[in-house]
Every structure is written in structure tokens, then in C-alpha cells.
Design a protein around this motif. Structure first.
Motif, PDB file in Angstrom:
ATOM      1  N   VAL A 215      55.347   1.863  38.780  1.00 28.60           N
ATOM      2  CA  VAL A 215      56.326   0.940  39.362  1.00 28.60           C
ATOM      3  C   VAL A 215      57.638   0.967  38.582  1.00 28.60           C
ATOM      4  O   VAL A 215      58.426   0.023  38.652  1.00 28.60           O
ATOM      5  N   ALA A 216      57.891   2.056  37.863  1.00 26.15           N
ATOM      6  CA  ALA A 216      59.109   2.141  37.054  1.00 26.15           C
ATOM      7  C   ALA A 216      60.361   1.968  37.912  1.00 26.15           C
ATOM      8  O   ALA A 216      61.339   1.330  37.490  1.00 26.15           O
ATOM      9  N   GLU A 217      60.340   2.515  39.119  1.00 19.99           N
ATOM     10  CA  GLU A 217      61.507   2.407  39.999  1.00 19.99           C
ATOM     11  C   GLU A 217      61.752   0.957  40.414  1.00 19.99           C
ATOM     12  O   GLU A 217      62.890   0.485  40.446  1.00 19.99           O
ATOM     13  N   THR A 218      60.669   0.238  40.697  1.00 21.17           N
ATOM     14  CA  THR A 218      60.789  -1.179  41.041  1.00 21.17           C
ATOM     15  C   THR A 218      61.371  -1.961  39.875  1.00 21.17           C
ATOM     16  O   THR A 218      62.258  -2.806  40.057  1.00 21.17           O
ATOM     17  N   VAL A 219      60.880  -1.688  38.666  1.00 15.08           N
ATOM     18  CA  VAL A 219      61.366  -2.400  37.480  1.00 15.08           C
ATOM     19  C   VAL A 219      62.852  -2.118  37.258  1.00 15.08           C
ATOM     20  O   VAL A 219      63.632  -3.031  36.950  1.00 15.08           O
ATOM     21  N   ALA A 220      63.263  -0.862  37.433  1.00 17.23           N
ATOM     22  CA  ALA A 220      64.677  -0.504  37.253  1.00 17.23           C
ATOM     23  C   ALA A 220      65.565  -1.248  38.253  1.00 17.23           C
ATOM     24  O   ALA A 220      66.619  -1.799  37.886  1.00 17.23           O
ATOM     25  N   LYS A 221      65.132  -1.290  39.520  1.00 18.70           N
ATOM     26  CA  LYS A 221      65.906  -2.019  40.543  1.00 18.70           C
ATOM     27  C   LYS A 221      65.951  -3.510  40.231  1.00 18.70           C
ATOM     28  O   LYS A 221      66.977  -4.172  40.433  1.00 18.70           O
ATOM     29  N   LEU A 222      64.856  -4.018  39.743  1.00 19.09           N
ATOM     30  CA  LEU A 222      64.782  -5.437  39.423  1.00 19.09           C
ATOM     31  C   LEU A 222      65.740  -5.789  38.293  1.00 19.09           C
ATOM     32  O   LEU A 222      66.486  -6.778  38.377  1.00 19.09           O
ATOM     33  N   ARG A 223      65.746  -4.981  37.252  1.00 23.48           N
ATOM     34  CA  ARG A 223      66.652  -5.238  36.126  1.00 23.48           C
ATOM     35  C   ARG A 223      68.116  -5.191  36.571  1.00 23.48           C
ATOM     36  O   ARG A 223      68.937  -6.014  36.138  1.00 23.48           O
ATOM     37  N   GLU A 224      68.437  -4.262  37.458  1.00 20.65           N
ATOM     38  CA  GLU A 224      69.810  -4.165  37.971  1.00 20.65           C
ATOM     39  C   GLU A 224      70.196  -5.401  38.776  1.00 20.65           C
ATOM     40  O   GLU A 224      71.372  -5.774  38.829  1.00 20.65           O
ATOM     41  N   SER A 225      69.198  -6.033  39.388  1.00 26.09           N
ATOM     42  CA  SER A 225      69.471  -7.170  40.275  1.00 26.09           C
ATOM     43  C   SER A 225      69.462  -8.507  39.552  1.00 26.09           C
ATOM     44  O   SER A 225      69.681  -9.543  40.192  1.00 26.09           O
ATOM     45  N   LEU A 226      69.177  -8.501  38.244  1.00 24.09           N
ATOM     46  CA  LEU A 226      69.051  -9.743  37.487  1.00 24.09           C
ATOM     47  C   LEU A 226      70.065  -9.771  36.338  1.00 24.09           C
ATOM     48  O   LEU A 226      69.720  -9.548  35.173  1.00 24.09           O
ATOM     49  N   PRO A 227      71.328 -10.059  36.634  1.00 22.19           N
ATOM     50  CA  PRO A 227      72.357 -10.057  35.576  1.00 22.19           C
ATOM     51  C   PRO A 227      72.142 -11.142  34.531  1.00 22.19           C
ATOM     52  O   PRO A 227      72.727 -11.076  33.447  1.00 22.19           O
ATOM     53  N   SER A 228      71.302 -12.125  34.829  1.00 26.61           N
ATOM     54  CA  SER A 228      71.058 -13.215  33.879  1.00 26.61           C
ATOM     55  C   SER A 228      70.142 -12.798  32.727  1.00 26.61           C
ATOM     56  O   SER A 228      70.021 -13.523  31.737  1.00 26.61           O
ATOM     57  N   LEU A 229      69.499 -11.623  32.822  1.00 27.00           N
ATOM     58  CA  LEU A 229      68.515 -11.224  31.805  1.00 27.00           C
ATOM     59  C   LEU A 229      69.157 -11.043  30.434  1.00 27.00           C
ATOM     60  O   LEU A 229      70.176 -10.360  30.283  1.00 27.00           O
ATOM     61  N   LYS A 230      68.498 -11.618  29.415  1.00 30.01           N
ATOM     62  CA  LYS A 230      68.871 -11.358  28.028  1.00 30.01           C
ATOM     63  C   LYS A 230      67.922 -10.354  27.373  1.00 30.01           C
ATOM     64  O   LYS A 230      68.220  -9.832  26.296  1.00 30.01           O
ATOM     65  N   GLY A 231      66.784 -10.131  28.004  1.00 28.41           N
ATOM     66  CA  GLY A 231      65.821  -9.193  27.439  1.00 28.41           C
ATOM     67  C   GLY A 231      64.775  -8.813  28.459  1.00 28.41           C
ATOM     68  O   GLY A 231      64.543  -9.527  29.437  1.00 28.41           O
ATOM     69  N   ALA A 232      64.128  -7.661  28.229  1.00 26.74           N
ATOM     70  CA  ALA A 232      63.062  -7.191  29.116  1.00 26.74           C
ATOM     71  C   ALA A 232      61.984  -6.533  28.276  1.00 26.74           C
ATOM     72  O   ALA A 232      62.282  -5.783  27.321  1.00 26.74           O
ATOM     73  N   VAL A 233      60.721  -6.799  28.611  1.00 27.07           N
ATOM     74  CA  VAL A 233      59.578  -6.333  27.829  1.00 27.07           C
ATOM     75  C   VAL A 233      58.752  -5.368  28.670  1.00 27.07           C
ATOM     76  O   VAL A 233      58.375  -5.672  29.805  1.00 27.07           O
ATOM     77  N   HIS A 234      58.461  -4.208  28.094  1.00 28.58           N
ATOM     78  CA  HIS A 234      57.728  -3.134  28.758  1.00 28.58           C
ATOM     79  C   HIS A 234      56.253  -3.193  28.355  1.00 28.58           C
ATOM     80  O   HIS A 234      55.913  -3.151  27.177  1.00 28.58           O
ATOM     81  N   ILE A 235      55.387  -3.307  29.375  1.00 31.87           N
ATOM     82  CA  ILE A 235      53.935  -3.325  29.135  1.00 31.87           C
ATOM     83  C   ILE A 235      53.378  -2.000  29.652  1.00 31.87           C
ATOM     84  O   ILE A 235      53.357  -1.764  30.868  1.00 31.87           O
ATOM     85  N   PRO A 236      52.942  -1.101  28.775  1.00 36.47           N
ATOM     86  CA  PRO A 236      52.558   0.260  29.195  1.00 36.47           C
ATOM     87  C   PRO A 236      51.156   0.329  29.810  1.00 36.47           C
ATOM     88  O   PRO A 236      50.222   0.878  29.221  1.00 36.47           O
ATOM     89  N   ALA A 237      51.004  -0.217  31.004  1.00 31.28           N
ATOM     90  CA  ALA A 237      49.694  -0.265  31.648  1.00 31.28           C
ATOM     91  C   ALA A 237      49.164   1.116  31.998  1.00 31.28           C
ATOM     92  O   ALA A 237      47.954   1.343  32.019  1.00 31.28           O
ATOM     93  N   ILE A 238      50.080   2.059  32.299  1.00 30.72           N
ATOM     94  CA  ILE A 238      49.633   3.422  32.598  1.00 30.72           C
ATOM     95  C   ILE A 238      50.185   4.424  31.592  1.00 30.72           C
ATOM     96  O   ILE A 238      50.116   5.635  31.806  1.00 30.72           O
ATOM     97  N   GLY A 239      50.739   3.885  30.480  1.00 29.94           N
ATOM     98  CA  GLY A 239      51.027   4.744  29.340  1.00 29.94           C
ATOM     99  C   GLY A 239      52.375   5.412  29.271  1.00 29.94           C
ATOM    100  O   GLY A 239      52.553   6.357  28.502  1.00 29.94           O
ATOM    101  N   THR A 240      53.367   4.938  30.023  1.00 34.73           N
ATOM    102  CA  THR A 240      54.683   5.570  29.945  1.00 34.73           C
ATOM    103  C   THR A 240      55.528   4.900  28.860  1.00 34.73           C
ATOM    104  O   THR A 240      55.315   3.731  28.542  1.00 34.73           O
ATOM    105  N   PRO A 241      56.493   5.618  28.284  1.00 41.73           N
ATOM    106  CA  PRO A 241      57.337   5.024  27.242  1.00 41.73           C
ATOM    107  C   PRO A 241      58.290   3.987  27.821  1.00 41.73           C
ATOM    108  O   PRO A 241      58.603   3.998  29.016  1.00 41.73           O
ATOM    109  N   ALA A 242      58.778   3.105  26.952  1.00 41.59           N
ATOM    110  CA  ALA A 242      59.689   2.054  27.388  1.00 41.59           C
ATOM    111  C   ALA A 242      61.039   2.644  27.783  1.00 41.59           C
ATOM    112  O   ALA A 242      61.592   3.476  27.059  1.00 41.59           O
ATOM    113  N   PRO A 243      61.578   2.223  28.928  1.00 36.76           N
ATOM    114  CA  PRO A 243      62.924   2.669  29.315  1.00 36.76           C
ATOM    115  C   PRO A 243      63.976   2.106  28.361  1.00 36.76           C
ATOM    116  O   PRO A 243      63.718   1.137  27.634  1.00 36.76           O
TER     117      PRO A 243
END
Length: 666
Positions: A215-243
Motif C-alpha cells: 500500500v506504499a502508493e496509498t500512503v504516498a497519496k495520503l501524505r500528500e493530501s495531509l498538509p497538517s502532518l508533522k510526522g509519519a511513522v512507517h510500519i514494515p508489515a511486508i518488509g519494505t524500507p521507510a520512504p
């Protein structure tokens, strides 16, 4: 719509010993001492709980020894809806109650949490383990700038990450909101952008049915749509590195800390849940810290009789209010079992095997799952030791009579079958079961304590033994405190109080019997009105789906204010069943068991029945589309579990409604 009050078969009756040891019996004695009155049965206790809500909810707070930081000045100054103010002046913290299960921080006895993945991987956490992990996550949120009242959102499956993230958020006095990672990007964006979150927790993917879904693409779109974010945490459920721009969960929880509990007002927001959003943006429903705390204490301890030593499992995702209800098991010192994966992988026995392995006390599921097990011919009790199960909870849609029968015959005759109904709006069940009330075939045993549920006629008169509009006529603490962004409260009022001023309209048909039991007859806005005879869709489905050849169904009455239309029945056929053979059987069954007026004009085979992301049948959107409304106006595609399947369904349905399908109609 007139019903009858014929007493159906009794499936379960509590023994005297069961009644004596039930928590609700102890609570009844507590209330009797408090009020100087006697309450000889459940009906008497319910009458008290709904006729004097201030005294009842005050008794709940005292009985469960709520940990007030500042004590409230009153319970309920004025019993009004909307706008009831509960426990003014009181401050408290939800997480403090959830993490108070062990007085000894080094106690490693019965686990607080058992987390099970689809592949069989298991993780057990004691309450001390959970406290430590919540403390570390709370420190991580602080470092990312989260303060009291800020929103933390999560795209996470039903794992320990979700639970720890929520409790850390609640401990800070911040506000939680989650979506399941199988939601599409537009669905998540529609929900989270409304509440302007400070921090996002997100997995890189999830596993379901033996497959990994990134769901990396979903997460990327979500981060772009949330300008209020001060931070984002990556949980490697399927083992990919943090963006870039995200920290890992391990970094987020790297600093050991004990949780600290920020006191907030009783009415402060705890979490934001969302309506299905079938038309327009999903409603962001805000529940209060104190309202949810008291409601879940009451429901889980008194109605479900859960306590220390019990094990509580309900199949759910983080996008359904049952996840919020499930984790409330911590409030009553019960071991909570989190299952992440498909209930049908590798087969439909998966959850039953899990119940055997972990000696589950309360097995929670949905009516469609029960129907699927029944259709598959499963006999769980013949293969497994399920004697630990004291009660089976079913929700999501009404449990059919055949579902009740299958649970009794194939899971256990001594098990309490507690069908219950409520929903996202109140984050609980308002009708359900109790350990001191019998279970009647095909019925919900009782109205919940503190929930003044009534059946109303169109003119607002209470009905007994007849189907009417489900209403709640006294306030409950877990009713929404507001919708996020609904500054003047107009959207909330329009949603619940437009039909009967000062009375909550829930949107279901209900029949309440003289015994106090009830039957949900379907959504009131999807009524089947044939020649002046109204019928709820749930009653229709109970009959149609009792046939082994029918795997699923959806019925639509195309009548409008301009006149009576047709009644269309769409069937998903089981196995190699043929519609030409099934249609006459269905029509005969409807004619004899329901009414001749409700025999469908067309019986149409379809590959699947359209449902929302939360599993609700899309009766109303389909009716609107068949009535001429544009598809985009009738339903939000992002709210659908299978948008492509919906398109195919509508193609078949519109052809049939226009009389041009050419397919068999029986």
C-alpha cells in the motif's frame, strides 16, 4: 406493518448458577442498595436504567470505580437530545483505565493481548508489556509534536501496532482515527483530510488470503493530501524500507518510558469513526472519552459478562467500530485476541480453530460469516473442542433463523447466541443479549441497559408486537458529541433528529415483543412497500437465504411517490444452481412465508451483491439508481468494497429494470 407476538423456540436459558455468578446480578444488588428498590428481573432493571438515566449512569460510574482526576459536579443536568451534557466538571483518561489491569507492573500472568496473524504467527503481551510499549509510543508521539486534542491517524490492520498507537494517543489526551489498509486511497483521504491530523501511522502493506498487498502508493497519496502532518511513522508489515520523510516504528518507540495519563474532560473527543459514505463524504463521528468508557464498561461487563480470566475475540478490521469495541476488553481485565487476516484462509474453520487453541470465551463474528459456514456444511463442534465458548456474538446484519439453528446444532447447544445491533453512530449495541435473559430463535434477547429503544409508528406512538421505526427516546453517553467540522451542529441534527424532534431516529425497522426481545427488520429507508404492506428487507433475506441454493441476495422495491414499481430480487447462486430451477422455489417460499404481495416480479442472477467497505448491502443506492439517479450521485465508489463488481451489478440491474435484460426471471 403488523407483526405478531408468537413465542418462538427457546434456544438457551441461563441456569440458576449462571445467573448467580453473572456480573449483572451483582450490579443489580448494588443498584438495589443504592436506590432502596428491588429489581426482580432484567425488565425491571432496564426500566430503571432508562427512566432515570442520570441515576443509572451515575451508578455505572460508581460501580466500576471510574478513576476521576476531577470529580464531576453532576451526572446529567438536563435529559435532552441533542446536546446532553454528561458528568460536567469531571476529568479522566481512557488509557489509564485500559492499562490498569495489573496492580503489579511485573505481573506476567494471563496475557492482556494475544495477537495472531494469518500465517499462524502469535505474539502475547502481558499488561506490563503493553504499558511499556504504550509508554514508548507515547514518547514517540510527543517527539513528533502531538499535544492534547491533536489527531493521530492510522492506516493499520488489526495488530498490536494499532492498539499501542491508539492507547498512546488516548494517554496523551489526543484523538485517534483509523482505517483498514484494504481501503483505497480516495476512501482514506476522504476520511482523514476532514480532521487535519498531526501524525500518521501507516503500514507498507498487509497480508490477506495468503497474499501480500503493498500500500506504499496509498500512503504516498495520503501524505500528500495531509498538509497538517508533522510526522509519519512507517510500519514494515511486508518488509519494505521507510520512504523519505517517515521514521520506522522501531525509531518511533526507541525511548523507553512509562505511560503518563493526561486528564481530559468527560466529553473530550476520544476517537473519530466514519459512516459508510455511500453518498458524499463519510460523516466524521466523534465519541467522547467518558461516554465510550462508561458504555463499554457497561456492555462488556454486564451484557457480555466478560472479566478477568476470559478471552474475547471478535473478527474485525480497524475500519469497523467493532475494533473499537473489541479493544475495550482491556477495560474489564479480559484477554483480547487480535486476528489479522482472512477468516476464510486457508478455510472457514480458521477462526474456530483459533477459538479452540486459545480457549475463547466470547466468540464474535458477523451474520454473513455464520451464513457462509452454514452454506459450506461446516460442523465445528464435531471436529474441535469448543467447550470454552460461553457466548457467540453476531452483528453487522440480522442473524437469520437458520443461523441461530446452525450455531446451536453445530457449535454448541449450551452457548448463548447474542445477536446484537447498534452501530458506528453509538459505537456499541443498543439491543443485544444479557446473561440473565433467554435466547429465542431468530430474536435479539433484549434492549440494552441505558438504551431507551422504542418502536415508533409514523405518528410517533410506541408500538409493541408491531414493526416500527427504531428510535432512542433518552440520551446515552456514547451518542456522538459532534461531527468533526459541523460547527453549528446542523449535520448531526439532520442525521438523527429531523424526523422526530428530540428523539433519535436510528434508521432501522424494529419489532419489540411483549417479552422485551426484538427483531431488526432492515433499514427503514430500504422498506419494501407493496400495496400498502410494508416489510423490512431483513425479514425478506431470512426467508430467501434459507434456501441452500442461494449464497447471497439483494432485493429492491422500485416504487416511488409517483406509484408502485416492481420488486426485483437479485440472487448469488450457490455452486451450480440454476436460476430457472431456483426462481419458482424462491417465489413459492416468499408467497407462503411472507406475503403474496412481496413475490418479486423478477429473479435475477448476479455474480455478487454490492456492499460497502463495512459489509453493508447497498440497497438504497441501487434503488436510487434504478429510479433514475446518476450513479455518481447515488453512491461514492470509494465507499464500495468492490467498485468493478458494482458496475457489473448495475449493468444487469438496469437492464432488468428496463425490461431489456433478456435473462431468466423465473
Amino acid at each position: 406493518m403488523t407483526g405478531n407476538d408468537v413465542v418462538p423456540e427457546v434456544l438457551w436459558t441461563p441456569t440458576a448458577e449462571r445467573v448467580a455468578r453473572a456480573a449483572i446480578t451483582d450490579f443489580t444488588a448494588f443498584v438495589a442498595d443504592r436506590t432502596g428498590q428491588t429489581y426482580p428481573d432484567y425488565a425491571a432493571l432496564w426500566d430503571y436504567s432508562t427512566s432515570d438515566p442520570a441515576d443509572f449512569w451515575g451508578a455505572i460510574a460508581d460501580y466500576f470505580q471510574v478513576r476521576w482526576h476531577d470529580r464531576p459536579t453532576q451526572v446529567l443536568p438536563e435529559s435532552v437530545m441533542p446536546g446532553a451534557t454528561w458528568f460536567p466538571g469531571g476529568t479522566l483518561n481512557y488509557a489509564e483505565h485500559a492499562l490498569a489491569g495489573a496492580p503489579d507492573p511485573d505481573d506476567h500472568g494471563d496475557p492482556a493481548i494475544i495477537a495472531v496473524a494469518e500465517d499462524g504467527t502469535e505474539e502475547m503481551l502481558s499488561i506490563a508489556d503493553l504499558r511499556r510499549r504504550v509508554g514508548a509510543a507515547q514518547d514517540g508521539l510527543r517527539r513528533l509534536g502531538v499535544e492534547r486534542g491533536d489527531r493521530v491517524v492510522a492506516l493499520v490492520p488489526n495488530t498490536t501496532h494499532a492498539l499501542i498507537g491508539f492507547l498512546a494517543t488516548a494517554a496523551l489526551g489526543a484523538v485517534w482515527s483509523s482505517c483498514s489498509p484494504d481501503f483505497g486511497a480516495p476512501s482514506v483521504i476522504d476520511r482523514f483530510t476532514q480532521i487535519e491530523p498531526t501524525v500518521l501511522l501507516a503500514v507498507d502493506g498487509y497480508r490477506y488470503g495468503g497474499k501480500a498487498f503493498p500500500v506504499a502508493e496509498t500512503v504516498a497519496k495520503l501524505r500528500e493530501s495531509l498538509p497538517s502532518l508533522k510526522g509519519a511513522v512507517h510500519i514494515p508489515a511486508i518488509g519494505t524500507p521507510a520512504p523519505d520523510g517517515m521514521i520506522t516504528w522501531d525509531e518511533f518507540t526507541a525511548v523507553p518510558a512509562e505511560p503518563a495519563f493526561t486528564p481530559v474532560s468527560f466529553s473530550a473527543p476520544l476517537w473519530v469513526l466514519y459512516s459508510s459514505g455511500t453518498t458524499g463524504l463519510p460523516k466524521p463521528i466523534v465519541h467522547s472519552v467518558g461516554g465510550i468508557l462508561l458504555e463499554h464498561l457497561k456492555s462488556l461487563r454486564l451484557h457480555w459478562d466478560l472479566g478477568r480470566g476470559d478471552r474475547f475475540m471478535w473478527f474485525t478490521t480497524t475500519g469497523w467500530m467493532m475494533w473499537n469495541f473489541l479493544i475495550g476488553g482491556l477495560l474489564v481485565n479480559t484477554t483480547v485476541i487480535l486476528y489479522d487476516g482472512s477468516p476464510g484462509h486457508p478455510d472457514l474453520m480458521t477462526l474456530w480453530r483459533l477459538a479452540e487453541r486459545h480457549r475463547v470465551t466470547l466468540f464474535g463474528t458477523s451474520a454473513p460469516f455464520v451464513a457462509a459456514c452454514e452454506k459450506a456444511g461446516l460442523r465445528p463442534a464435531a471436529e474441535l473442542d469448543l467447550t470454552s465458548i460461553a457466548a457467540i456474538g453476531s452483528t453487522g446484519s440480522p442473524l437469520s433463523t437458520s443461523g441461530f439453528r446452525w450455531l446451536r446444532d453445530e457449535v454448541g447447544a449450551g452457548i448463548q447466541i447474542a445477536s446484537f445491533s447498534g452501530g458506528t453512530d453509538v459505537c456499541t449495541g443498543i439491543v443485544g443479549g444479557a446473561p440473565t435473559v433467554p435466547v429465542w430463535m431468530g430474536e435479539i434477547s433484549c434492549r440494552a441497559l441505558g438504551a431507551k429503544v422504542e418502536s415508533y409508528s409514523p405518528t410517533g406512538e410506541p408500538l409493541i408486537g408491531e414493526v416500527g421505526e427504531l428510535v432512542i427516546t433518552a440520551p446515552m453517553p456514547s451518542m456522538p458529541v459532534f461531527f468533526w467540522g459541523d460547527e453549528d451542529g446542523s449535520r448531526l441534527r439532520d442525521s438523527y433528529f429531523a424526523e422526530y424532534p428530540g428523539v433519535w431516529r436510528h434508521g432501522d425497522w424494529i419489532r419489540i415483543t411483549s417479552r422485551g426481545s426484538c427483531v431488526i427488520e432492515g433499514r427503514s429507508d430500504a422498506t419494501l412497500n407493496r400495496g400498502g404492506v410494508r416489510m423490512g428487507t431483513a425479514e425478506f433475506y431470512r426467508v430467501v437465504e434459507s434456501l441452500p441454493e442461494v449464497a447471497d441476495s439483494l432485493v429492491v422495491d422500485t416504487s416511488t411517490a409517483a406509484g408502485e414499481g416492481d420488486l426485483l430480487l437479485f440472487l448469488v447462486l450457490a455452486g451450480d444452481a440454476d436460476v430457472d430451477a431456483v426462481a419458482p422455489k424462491v417465489k413459492k417460499l416468499i408467497r407462503t412465508e411472507l406475503s403474496p404481495r412481496h413475490v418479486p416480479g423478477a429473479v435475477v442472477p448476479v455474480p455478487s451483491v454490492p456492499r460497502t467497505l463495512n459489509g453493508k448491502k447497498c440497497e438504497v443506492p441501487v434503488k436510487r439508481i434504478l429510479g433514475g439517479m446518476a450513479v455518481d450521485a447515488a453512491v461514492s465508489r470509494d465507499a464500495l468494497a468492490d467498485p468493478d463488481g458494482f458496475d457489473e451489478f448495475i449493468r444487469v440491474a438496469t437492464h432488468e429494470a428496463a425490461g431489456t435484460s433478456g435473462g431468466p426471471t423465473g
